[in-house]
Write a protein that holds these residues in place. Sequence first.
Motif, PDB file in Angstrom:
ATOM      1  N   VAL A  12       0.866  -1.181   0.000  1.00 17.94           N
ATOM      2  CA  VAL A  12       0.000   0.000   0.000  1.00 17.94           C
ATOM      3  C   VAL A  12       0.898   1.224   0.000  1.00 17.94           C
ATOM      4  CG1 VAL A  12      -1.786   1.276   1.247  1.00 17.94           C
ATOM      5  CG2 VAL A  12      -1.815  -1.234   1.237  1.00 17.94           C
ATOM      6  N   ASP A  13       0.672   2.134  -0.961  1.00 22.42           N
ATOM      7  CA  ASP A  13       1.519   3.321  -1.057  1.00 22.42           C
ATOM      8  C   ASP A  13       0.998   4.438  -0.155  1.00 22.42           C
ATOM      9  OD1 ASP A  13      -0.572   4.626  -2.417  1.00 22.42           O
ATOM     10  OD2 ASP A  13       0.311   4.280  -4.377  1.00 22.42           O
ATOM     11  N   SER A  14       1.646   5.598  -0.212  1.00 21.10           N
ATOM     12  CA  SER A  14       1.311   6.704   0.688  1.00 21.10           C
ATOM     13  C   SER A  14      -0.034   7.357   0.398  1.00 21.10           C
ATOM     14  CB  SER A  14       2.415   7.763   0.664  1.00 21.10           C
ATOM     15  OG  SER A  14       2.467   8.375  -0.603  1.00 21.10           O
ATOM     16  N   VAL A  15      -0.633   7.056  -0.762  1.00 22.01           N
ATOM     17  CA  VAL A  15      -1.968   7.589  -1.054  1.00 22.01           C
ATOM     18  C   VAL A  15      -3.043   6.518  -0.873  1.00 22.01           C
ATOM     19  CG1 VAL A  15      -1.151   9.458  -2.536  1.00 22.01           C
ATOM     20  CG2 VAL A  15      -1.703   7.254  -3.553  1.00 22.01           C
ATOM     21  N   GLY A  16      -2.670   5.399  -0.239  1.00 22.90           N
ATOM     22  CA  GLY A  16      -3.642   4.363   0.111  1.00 22.90           C
ATOM     23  C   GLY A  16      -4.064   3.468  -1.040  1.00 22.90           C
ATOM     24  N   GLU A  17      -3.181   3.260  -2.014  1.00 20.25           N
ATOM     25  CA  GLU A  17      -3.504   2.403  -3.152  1.00 20.25           C
ATOM     26  C   GLU A  17      -2.555   1.211  -3.219  1.00 20.25           C
ATOM     27  OE1 GLU A  17      -5.353   5.674  -6.224  1.00 20.25           O
ATOM     28  OE2 GLU A  17      -3.230   5.166  -6.432  1.00 20.25           O
ATOM     29  N   ARG A  18      -3.095   0.117  -3.739  1.00 18.41           N
ATOM     30  CA  ARG A  18      -2.303  -1.100  -3.947  1.00 18.41           C
ATOM     31  C   ARG A  18      -2.576  -1.609  -5.357  1.00 18.41           C
ATOM     32  NH1 ARG A  18      -3.692  -6.201  -0.602  1.00 18.41           N
ATOM     33  NH2 ARG A  18      -4.956  -4.550   0.233  1.00 18.41           N
ATOM     34  N   VAL A  19      -1.526  -1.772  -6.138  1.00 22.28           N
ATOM     35  CA  VAL A  19      -1.649  -2.286  -7.499  1.00 22.28           C
ATOM     36  C   VAL A  19      -1.677  -3.804  -7.440  1.00 22.28           C
ATOM     37  CG1 VAL A  19      -0.597  -2.383  -9.795  1.00 22.28           C
ATOM     38  CG2 VAL A  19      -0.432  -0.281  -8.428  1.00 22.28           C
ATOM     39  N   GLU A  20      -2.658  -4.399  -8.119  1.00 16.58           N
ATOM     40  CA  GLU A  20      -2.756  -5.853  -8.173  1.00 16.58           C
ATOM     41  C   GLU A  20      -1.986  -6.393  -9.372  1.00 16.58           C
ATOM     42  OE1 GLU A  20      -6.867  -7.043  -8.075  1.00 16.58           O
ATOM     43  OE2 GLU A  20      -6.988  -6.648  -5.924  1.00 16.58           O
ATOM     44  N   ARG A  21      -1.429  -7.589  -9.205  1.00 11.01           N
ATOM     45  CA  ARG A  21      -0.732  -8.259 -10.307  1.00 11.01           C
ATOM     46  C   ARG A  21      -1.695  -8.430 -11.473  1.00 11.01           C
ATOM     47  NH1 ARG A  21       3.232 -13.472  -9.730  1.00 11.01           N
ATOM     48  NH2 ARG A  21       4.072 -13.303 -11.820  1.00 11.01           N
ATOM     49  N   GLY A  22      -1.230  -8.115 -12.676  1.00 14.70           N
ATOM     50  CA  GLY A  22      -2.064  -8.197 -13.874  1.00 14.70           C
ATOM     51  C   GLY A  22      -2.723  -6.883 -14.253  1.00 14.70           C
ATOM     52  N   ALA A  23      -2.586  -5.865 -13.407  1.00 16.27           N
ATOM     53  CA  ALA A  23      -3.273  -4.593 -13.651  1.00 16.27           C
ATOM     54  C   ALA A  23      -2.809  -3.900 -14.929  1.00 16.27           C
ATOM     55  CB  ALA A  23      -3.082  -3.648 -12.460  1.00 16.27           C
ATOM     56  N   PHE A  24      -1.564  -4.078 -15.323  1.00 15.78           N
ATOM     57  CA  PHE A  24      -1.013  -3.369 -16.476  1.00 15.78           C
ATOM     58  C   PHE A  24      -1.110  -4.161 -17.783  1.00 15.78           C
ATOM     59  CE2 PHE A  24       1.304  -1.694 -12.807  1.00 15.78           C
ATOM     60  CZ  PHE A  24       1.144  -0.334 -12.988  1.00 15.78           C
ATOM     61  N   THR A  25      -1.288  -5.472 -17.700  1.00 23.67           N
ATOM     62  CA  THR A  25      -1.119  -6.385 -18.832  1.00 23.67           C
ATOM     63  C   THR A  25      -1.876  -5.968 -20.088  1.00 23.67           C
ATOM     64  OG1 THR A  25      -0.763  -8.186 -17.272  1.00 23.67           O
ATOM     65  CG2 THR A  25      -1.289  -8.803 -19.531  1.00 23.67           C
ATOM     66  N   LYS A  26      -3.134  -5.656 -19.959  1.00 26.58           N
ATOM     67  CA  LYS A  26      -3.982  -5.365 -21.125  1.00 26.58           C
ATOM     68  C   LYS A  26      -3.468  -4.180 -21.944  1.00 26.58           C
ATOM     69  CE  LYS A  26      -8.748  -4.248 -22.357  1.00 26.58           C
ATOM     70  NZ  LYS A  26     -10.124  -4.071 -21.838  1.00 26.58           N
ATOM     71  N   HIS A  27      -2.908  -3.185 -21.289  1.00 25.52           N
ATOM     72  CA  HIS A  27      -2.540  -1.939 -21.963  1.00 25.52           C
ATOM     73  C   HIS A  27      -1.044  -1.790 -22.255  1.00 25.52           C
ATOM     74  CE1 HIS A  27      -6.636  -0.469 -21.485  1.00 25.52           C
ATOM     75  NE2 HIS A  27      -6.587  -0.981 -20.271  1.00 25.52           N
ATOM     76  N   LEU A  28      -0.229  -2.796 -21.916  1.00 21.72           N
ATOM     77  CA  LEU A  28       1.214  -2.674 -22.150  1.00 21.72           C
ATOM     78  C   LEU A  28       1.588  -2.509 -23.620  1.00 21.72           C
ATOM     79  CD1 LEU A  28       2.960  -4.957 -19.519  1.00 21.72           C
ATOM     80  CD2 LEU A  28       2.796  -2.465 -19.584  1.00 21.72           C
ATOM     81  N   PRO A  29       0.931  -3.197 -24.565  1.00 24.31           N
ATOM     82  CA  PRO A  29       1.293  -2.959 -25.975  1.00 24.31           C
ATOM     83  C   PRO A  29       1.131  -1.488 -26.387  1.00 24.31           C
ATOM     84  CG  PRO A  29       0.042  -4.988 -25.786  1.00 24.31           C
ATOM     85  CD  PRO A  29      -0.026  -4.306 -24.438  1.00 24.31           C
ATOM     86  N   ASN A  30       0.090  -0.834 -25.900  1.00 21.26           N
ATOM     87  CA  ASN A  30      -0.105   0.580 -26.224  1.00 21.26           C
ATOM     88  C   ASN A  30       0.968   1.445 -25.567  1.00 21.26           C
ATOM     89  OD1 ASN A  30      -1.628   2.743 -27.491  1.00 21.26           O
ATOM     90  ND2 ASN A  30      -2.128   3.342 -25.399  1.00 21.26           N
ATOM     91  N   PHE A  31       1.344   1.117 -24.329  1.00 18.57           N
ATOM     92  CA  PHE A  31       2.415   1.864 -23.663  1.00 18.57           C
ATOM     93  C   PHE A  31       3.714   1.743 -24.451  1.00 18.57           C
ATOM     94  CE2 PHE A  31       6.013   1.759 -20.591  1.00 18.57           C
ATOM     95  CZ  PHE A  31       6.045   3.118 -20.312  1.00 18.57           C
ATOM     96  N   LEU A  32       4.031   0.540 -24.906  1.00 16.25           N
ATOM     97  CA  LEU A  32       5.270   0.351 -25.661  1.00 16.25           C
ATOM     98  C   LEU A  32       5.234   1.098 -26.995  1.00 16.25           C
ATOM     99  CD1 LEU A  32       5.958  -3.388 -24.873  1.00 16.25           C
ATOM    100  CD2 LEU A  32       7.381  -1.425 -24.222  1.00 16.25           C
ATOM    101  N   LYS A  33       4.083   1.215 -27.585  1.00 17.35           N
ATOM    102  CA  LYS A  33       3.954   1.916 -28.865  1.00 17.35           C
ATOM    103  C   LYS A  33       3.913   3.436 -28.695  1.00 17.35           C
ATOM    104  CE  LYS A  33       1.098   2.318 -32.968  1.00 17.35           C
ATOM    105  NZ  LYS A  33      -0.128   1.929 -33.633  1.00 17.35           N
ATOM    106  N   ASN A  34       3.152   3.926 -27.711  1.00 13.00           N
ATOM    107  CA  ASN A  34       2.875   5.357 -27.600  1.00 13.00           C
ATOM    108  C   ASN A  34       3.357   6.019 -26.311  1.00 13.00           C
ATOM    109  OD1 ASN A  34       1.357   5.458 -30.081  1.00 13.00           O
ATOM    110  ND2 ASN A  34      -0.226   4.326 -28.994  1.00 13.00           N
ATOM    111  N   GLY A  35       3.778   5.227 -25.332  1.00 12.27           N
ATOM    112  CA  GLY A  35       4.169   5.779 -24.037  1.00 12.27           C
ATOM    113  C   GLY A  35       5.525   6.460 -24.089  1.00 12.27           C
ATOM    114  N   PHE A  36       5.889   7.084 -22.969  1.00 10.31           N
ATOM    115  CA  PHE A  36       7.162   7.792 -22.909  1.00 10.31           C
ATOM    116  C   PHE A  36       7.688   7.814 -21.480  1.00 10.31           C
ATOM    117  CE2 PHE A  36       3.768  10.822 -22.354  1.00 10.31           C
ATOM    118  CZ  PHE A  36       4.194  11.689 -21.374  1.00 10.31           C
ATOM    119  N   ILE A  37       8.942   8.171 -21.356  1.00 11.46           N
ATOM    120  CA  ILE A  37       9.606   8.310 -20.063  1.00 11.46           C
ATOM    121  C   ILE A  37       9.976   9.786 -19.919  1.00 11.46           C
ATOM    122  CG2 ILE A  37      11.552   7.588 -18.629  1.00 11.46           C
ATOM    123  CD1 ILE A  37      11.487   4.925 -20.323  1.00 11.46           C
TER     124      ILE A  37
END
Length: 180
Positions: A42-67
């Motif tokens: 649990v982070d400082s804003v009271g959220e917890r990321v569940e395993r699998g939360a990113f999977t569906k959208h990772l191809p779009n992140f790799l294509k269009n996302g940035f750092i």
Amino acid sequence: NRGDSGVTMEHKILEAVGFKLRDDTEYPHGIIEGYASTFGNVDSVGERVERGAFTKHLPNFLKNGFIAFNHQWEKLPIAMPIEAYEDEIGLFVRGAFHSTPEAQAARTVVRERMDFGKAVRNSIGYQVHKDGRDDESRLLKEIELFEWSVVNVPANPLASLTGAKSGAVSAPGLNEHIEE
């Protein structure tokens, strides 16, 4: 934050976990890699990321996302994602730095901080598509990731960087997180 498209954008700031800077012949301006998010804590804003939360959208992140640096979306990105996957720890991202002076300056600052044993922190810019609650936190079940940033102040103390090619530096808390 609500963008021009009316989409609510959220940010989660994390202590860098598994973070490295390294040189690479295929990507001559340098590589940045580490855990953009971790699972189960649990982070400082009271959220917890569940395993699998990113999977569906990772191809779009790799294509269009940035750092980015400090979520500065109005500026040019410092790097581009070249690999992203979930494992037992969290979401691992590898990116290639751009050749711009700003990108190389960010790379220099990160390397110098790591060389001196200083913290390097991460944050993600995302939209939640599915969430829930338990007794202690908001559970993030499906997340669309838009960007990963190197930042000054984290929300999740476990997302961090691990080292640089010239001398790997273990991230504080990484070994403890793996043991948990």
